[in-house]
Motif scaffolding. Structure first.
Motif, PDB file in Angstrom:
ATOM      1  N   LYS A 170      46.380  34.288  49.203  1.00  0.00           N
ATOM      2  CA  LYS A 170      46.613  34.935  48.111  1.00  0.00           C
ATOM      3  C   LYS A 170      46.671  36.543  48.743  1.00  0.00           C
ATOM      4  N   VAL A 171      47.716  37.376  48.188  1.00  0.00           N
ATOM      5  CA  VAL A 171      47.566  38.715  48.512  1.00  0.00           C
ATOM      6  C   VAL A 171      47.535  39.659  47.101  1.00  0.00           C
ATOM      7  N   TYR A 172      46.825  40.741  47.199  1.00  0.00           N
ATOM      8  CA  TYR A 172      46.773  41.611  46.181  1.00  0.00           C
ATOM      9  C   TYR A 172      46.988  42.943  46.581  1.00  0.00           C
ATOM     10  N   PHE A 173      47.956  43.658  46.310  1.00  0.00           N
ATOM     11  CA  PHE A 173      48.452  44.888  46.522  1.00  0.00           C
ATOM     12  C   PHE A 173      47.609  46.188  45.990  1.00  0.00           C
ATOM     13  N   ILE A 174      46.221  46.380  46.671  1.00  0.00           N
ATOM     14  CA  ILE A 174      45.388  47.445  45.801  1.00  0.00           C
ATOM     15  C   ILE A 174      44.737  47.959  47.323  1.00  0.00           C
ATOM     16  N   ASN A 175      44.505  49.383  46.660  1.00  0.00           N
ATOM     17  CA  ASN A 175      43.818  50.200  47.862  1.00  0.00           C
ATOM     18  C   ASN A 175      42.198  49.676  47.988  1.00  0.00           C
ATOM     19  N   THR A 176      41.804  49.418  49.262  1.00  0.00           N
ATOM     20  CA  THR A 176      40.668  48.845  49.388  1.00  0.00           C
ATOM     21  C   THR A 176      39.394  49.809  49.006  1.00  0.00           C
ATOM     22  N   THR A 177      39.762  51.082  48.707  1.00  0.00           N
ATOM     23  CA  THR A 177      38.827  52.036  48.289  1.00  0.00           C
ATOM     24  C   THR A 177      38.640  52.003  46.715  1.00  0.00           C
ATOM     25  N   ASP A 178      39.711  51.387  46.168  1.00  0.00           N
ATOM     26  CA  ASP A 178      39.431  51.259  44.630  1.00  0.00           C
ATOM     27  C   ASP A 178      38.308  50.067  44.218  1.00  0.00           C
ATOM     28  N   LYS A 179      37.185  50.625  43.940  1.00  0.00           N
ATOM     29  CA  LYS A 179      35.894  49.779  43.706  1.00  0.00           C
ATOM     30  C   LYS A 179      36.003  48.945  42.601  1.00  0.00           C
ATOM     31  N   ALA A 180      36.617  49.647  41.273  1.00  0.00           N
ATOM     32  CA  ALA A 180      36.742  48.821  40.079  1.00  0.00           C
ATOM     33  C   ALA A 180      37.879  47.827  40.337  1.00  0.00           C
ATOM     34  N   GLY A 181      38.887  48.142  40.741  1.00  0.00           N
ATOM     35  CA  GLY A 181      40.102  47.248  40.966  1.00  0.00           C
ATOM     36  C   GLY A 181      39.776  45.997  41.915  1.00  0.00           C
ATOM     37  N   ILE A 182      38.965  46.292  42.872  1.00  0.00           N
ATOM     38  CA  ILE A 182      38.697  45.362  43.936  1.00  0.00           C
ATOM     39  C   ILE A 182      37.684  44.108  42.990  1.00  0.00           C
ATOM     40  N   LEU A 183      36.876  44.902  42.361  1.00  0.00           N
ATOM     41  CA  LEU A 183      35.647  43.957  41.681  1.00  0.00           C
ATOM     42  C   LEU A 183      36.495  43.140  40.408  1.00  0.00           C
ATOM     43  N   GLU A 184      37.521  43.980  39.881  1.00  0.00           N
ATOM     44  CA  GLU A 184      38.234  42.910  38.807  1.00  0.00           C
ATOM     45  C   GLU A 184      39.110  41.641  39.429  1.00  0.00           C
ATOM     46  N   VAL A 185      39.568  41.822  40.610  1.00  0.00           N
ATOM     47  CA  VAL A 185      40.149  40.736  41.358  1.00  0.00           C
ATOM     48  C   VAL A 185      39.064  39.908  41.652  1.00  0.00           C
ATOM     49  N   ALA A 186      37.962  40.205  42.404  1.00  0.00           N
ATOM     50  CA  ALA A 186      36.939  39.613  42.821  1.00  0.00           C
ATOM     51  C   ALA A 186      36.544  38.570  41.653  1.00  0.00           C
ATOM     52  N   ARG A 187      36.259  39.147  40.710  1.00  0.00           N
ATOM     53  CA  ARG A 187      35.775  38.304  39.472  1.00  0.00           C
ATOM     54  C   ARG A 187      36.769  37.357  39.059  1.00  0.00           C
ATOM     55  N   ALA A 188      37.928  37.937  39.030  1.00  0.00           N
ATOM     56  CA  ALA A 188      39.015  36.812  38.463  1.00  0.00           C
ATOM     57  C   ALA A 188      39.350  35.581  39.467  1.00  0.00           C
ATOM     58  N   GLU A 189      39.092  35.830  40.764  1.00  0.00           N
ATOM     59  CA  GLU A 189      39.302  34.654  41.571  1.00  0.00           C
ATOM     60  C   GLU A 189      37.632  34.055  42.011  1.00  0.00           C
ATOM     61  N   GLY A 190      36.941  34.536  41.337  1.00  0.00           N
ATOM     62  CA  GLY A 190      35.664  33.716  41.498  1.00  0.00           C
ATOM     63  C   GLY A 190      35.160  33.565  42.815  1.00  0.00           C
ATOM     64  N   ILE A 191      35.154  34.715  43.749  1.00  0.00           N
ATOM     65  CA  ILE A 191      34.727  34.792  45.205  1.00  0.00           C
ATOM     66  C   ILE A 191      33.689  34.377  45.660  1.00  0.00           C
ATOM     67  N   SER A 192      33.351  34.028  46.753  1.00  0.00           N
ATOM     68  CA  SER A 192      32.070  33.475  47.235  1.00  0.00           C
ATOM     69  C   SER A 192      31.459  34.535  48.114  1.00  0.00           C
ATOM     70  N   GLY A 193      32.171  35.414  48.678  1.00  0.00           N
ATOM     71  CA  GLY A 193      31.945  36.403  49.652  1.00  0.00           C
ATOM     72  C   GLY A 193      33.004  37.282  49.969  1.00  0.00           C
ATOM     73  N   ILE A 194      32.658  38.414  50.655  1.00  0.00           N
ATOM     74  CA  ILE A 194      33.499  39.609  50.879  1.00  0.00           C
ATOM     75  C   ILE A 194      33.193  40.390  52.436  1.00  0.00           C
ATOM     76  N   CYS A 195      34.199  40.684  53.011  1.00  0.00           N
ATOM     77  CA  CYS A 195      33.939  41.205  54.130  1.00  0.00           C
ATOM     78  C   CYS A 195      35.271  41.864  54.841  1.00  0.00           C
ATOM     79  N   THR A 196      34.985  42.671  55.966  1.00  0.00           N
ATOM     80  CA  THR A 196      35.990  43.141  56.547  1.00  0.00           C
ATOM     81  C   THR A 196      35.606  43.306  58.076  1.00  0.00           C
ATOM     82  N   SER A 197      36.616  43.758  58.974  1.00  0.00           N
ATOM     83  CA  SER A 197      36.361  44.013  60.501  1.00  0.00           C
ATOM     84  C   SER A 197      36.968  45.406  60.855  1.00  0.00           C
ATOM     85  N   GLY A 198      36.628  46.063  61.704  1.00  0.00           N
ATOM     86  CA  GLY A 198      37.323  47.242  62.226  1.00  0.00           C
ATOM     87  C   GLY A 198      37.697  48.415  61.376  1.00  0.00           C
TER      88      GLY A 198
END
Length: 399
Positions: A40-68
């Motif tokens: 799945k892809v969400y077009f949202i700025n990775t610095t948008d904390k509130a927006g990313i949290l909303e997506v994360a909660r809606a998807e019920g994620i188990s973890g979050i990370c990045t690299s580089g």
């Protein structure tokens, strides 16, 4: 959930898929290769904390990370705390993403590092540089890939460097730092449940361009005395503690000057420039897999065998702006058959930029050797198999 879809997040996305995980990628729209590998892809700025949290909660994620990349790490810390997930804390992430907060933490934590002064105007920058003494480093506090970071040898070039640092920053301040001597290396590693599980120093190769130091590549092993290695481990451990990093990978830039070791900066994520790939080859485990396990709160096993495989990676860059007009795929296949990993980020018809920072890569090579001359010879062959606007890239580099 993986923040970012650039070339440096692609292996993370693919590894999560191989582990049987559903991958949710968040990124601004663009020509990013990670989109095609995500579930799945969400077009949202990775610095948008509130927006990313909303997506994360809606998807019920188990973890979050990045690299580089550093820009998404503060968001990761925020989501971790809001959702009770394993991973870096928000406070530690903020310290690791703002070089001023980072240097303050180093100072308070007794970490050996350069002198620095925070400035908000060109006039303050001039005063700070006079106090520290030229040459100085003028540094954007919240960028990665060497953007907005320049060595300034004299007063006449200071304003230009200050303006560039401001241009790349979301903050209203920049740093003027002492320029350290010695040899720059990289040190990556991992911390889990308050225990530093891996400290992995490696050689670092750089390009010099317009006063900026641009990452060019890395190699294992890093050759040094036992005393220097012990001091590297000591200073890196102090830096991890000072920042409060936990349950994450870390990446640090380090100067070694004789037997003295200085921490330049440290991020709460794995390094770019193929460092996770090299770490995996050298130690014999999949470092991307370990990063994902850490983010999920699973116990990470970093035990490796006795054998340490020498390996090296270097970035491919373009000496000019233009469009790739031809690629000799048969020659690439021959070079890969010799055991090399060669990846081009772009195909025929794609625009490339003249090298100016760490983001302007066009590909990379990974080889199981620590012989830099041998890798450089292969890079010449690679450049000889690429044309930009009808001109051979090897010839363009040799001009």
């Amino acid at each position: 959930m993986i923040l970012g879809a650039s070339i440096y997040q692609v292996p993370l996305i693919r590894t999560a898929g191989r582990m049987g995980l559903q991958t949710i990628v968040a990124s601004i729209p663009g020509d990013y290769p990670g989109f095609s590998d995500a579930d799945k892809v969400y077009f949202i700025n990775t610095t948008d904390k509130a927006g990313i949290l909303e997506v994360a909660r809606a998807e019920g994620i188990s973890g979050i990370c990045t690299s580089g990349t550093d820009v998404a790490v503060a968001t990761i810390g925020y989501v971790n705390e809001q959702m009770g997930l394993a991973g870096v804390s928000e406070a530690a992430a903020v310290r690791a993403c703002d070089k001023y907060e980072m240097k303050e933490a180093f100072r308070q934590g007794g970490v050996s590092a350069s002198r620095f002064i925070k400035v908000t105007t060109p006039e303050e920058a001039y005063k700070a540089a006079d106090e520290i003494g030229y040459p100085v480093v003028v540094k954007c506090v919240d960028s990665s890939g060497s953007r907005g970071i320049n060595v300034v040898e004299s007063r006449e070039h200071l304003r230009e460097a200050y303006n560039e640092a401001v241009k790349y920053s979301r903050q209203k301040y920049v740093l003027v730092e002492e320029k350290l001597g010695g040899v720059e290396i990289g040190v990556d590693g991992m911390v889990q449940d308050g225990e530093i599980r891996l400290i992995a120093p490696h050689q670092k190769y750089t390009y010099k361009y317009n006063g900026a130091t641009i990452p060019a590549g890395h190699s294992y092993p890093y050759y040094c005395s036992d005393r220097v290695r012990a001091e590297i481990e000591h200073q890196v451990s102090l830096a991890v503690r000072a920042l409060g990093l936990d349950n994450c990978a870390f990446n640090s830039d380090v100067f070694v000057d004789g037997e003295d070791v200085y921490i330049i900066e440290m991020g709460g994520r794995a390094g770019a420039t193929c460092i996770p790939e090299l770490t995996s080859i050298h130690y014999g485990f999949d470092f991307y897999e370990k990063m994902i396990q850490n983010a999920l709160g699973l116990k990470v096993d970093l035990d490796a065998g006795d054998e340490r495989v020498p390996c090296m990676a270097k970035l491919l860059m373009s000496p000019v702006d233009g469009t790739i007009s031809d690629i000799d795929e048969a020659r690439f296949d021959e070079l890969r058959a010799e055991g090399n990993v060669i990846a081009l980020d772009y195909g025929v018809g794609h625009a490339v930029e003249k090298m100016y920072n760490g983001t302007t890569r066009i590909g990379h090579i990974i080889a199981r050797t620590d012989d830099e001359a041998a890798v450089d010879a292969i890079m010449d062959e690679i450049y000889g198999a690429i044309c930009v606007d009808g001109k051979n890239m090897k010839e363009l580099w040799n001009r």
